[in-house]
Write an enzyme that holds these catalytic residues in place. Structure first.
Site, PDB file in Angstrom:
ATOM      1  CE  LYS A 258      40.253  16.075 217.063  1.00 49.04           C
ATOM      2  NZ  LYS A 258      41.148  15.405 218.011  1.00 49.04           N
TER       3      LYS A 258
ATOM      4  CG  ASP B 114      36.897  13.037 220.701  1.00 43.74           C
ATOM      5  OD1 ASP B 114      35.844  12.355 220.645  1.00 43.74           O
ATOM      6  OD2 ASP B 114      37.282  13.575 221.752  1.00 43.74           O
TER       7      ASP B 114
END
Ligand code: SF4
Length: 217
Positions: free
Chosen positions: A120, A138
């Site tokens: 991420k 997220d």
């Protein structure tokens, strides 16, 4: 002409959040990388408050790598998981010095070799710092993708990312990523989504939407 549910969602995101962007304040790639690392399970506002001072005190990878762990912990104390974050930031900067000439690499795989940097974070840095198309999943993006039917409830984060990339046109990945975060942060919040004002209520798969519709009828 609007053809699919996905087209409707993208159009709604454009109307609600035409200027969605990264809200982590930063002046260069290193500051962005550190801000993203600090943002885990912490609000962007808390990170910005902290980095407004941190980025004045620490201006290079050497500053972080040479700082004592106690000093870094002390400087990060206002945010959650500060001990772990201090350890990772220091080790990450040392690795940049040792293996990357002190420069944040413009490479997705290389970024993930850095301590504390996962997929991420690498996606955010690649897209925000280097303009590489990516969708960082997220907590907001995952929740919204599942509520709006881009992904299934039990899908892993990686599966959510792959499904979003498959459905959303590549040229929109960076923009849509920010818009999904804004949608989750300001409209479709985790505990208190604004279903009463939502134009996507007929598409949504979230249980809370059903409760709202029931109350209304
Ligand atoms: Fe979110 Fe409610 Fe809209 Fe569904 S209907 S997307 S839960 S705000």
């Amino acid at each position: 002409m609007i053809k699919t549910k996905q087209d409707r969602i993208l159009k709604e995101l454009d109307e609600l959040f035409p200027d969605a962007k990264c809200e982590l304040e930063h002046g260069n790639e290193l500051e962005l990388l550190i801000a993203v690392m600090l943002s885990a399970q912490t609000t962007d506002a808390s990170v910005n408050k902290l980095t407004s001072k941190l980025f004045q005190k620490y201006t290079s990878v050497e500053d972080y790598a040479n700082a004592s762990i106690e000093q870094l912990e002390n400087d990060l104390r206002s945010i959650g998981l500060y001990r772990n974050k201090a350890k990772n930031v220091k080790a990450m900067c040392q690795k940049l010095i040792d293996d990357f000439n002190g420069v944040v690499p413009n490479d997705h795989e290389a970024l993930q070799l850095l301590p504390g940097v996962g997929r991420k974070t690498a996606n955010v840095v690649m897209s925000e710092a280097f303009g590489y198309p990516a969708i960082a999943v997220d907590t907001h993006v995952e929740r919204i993708a599942k509520r709006l039917g881009f992904a299934k409830k039990d899908d892993s984060v990686l599966t959510v990312e792959k499904k979003l990339m498959k459905t959303i046109p590549k040229q929109r990945w960076i923009k849509t990523h920010h818009q999904l975060i804004f949608f989750g942060r300001y409209h479709c919040k985790s505990l208190n989504p604004q279903c009463q004002n939502c134009h996507l209520i007929d598409i949504c798969k979230e249980e809370k939407r059903k409760k709202y519709l029931k109350k209304k009828s």
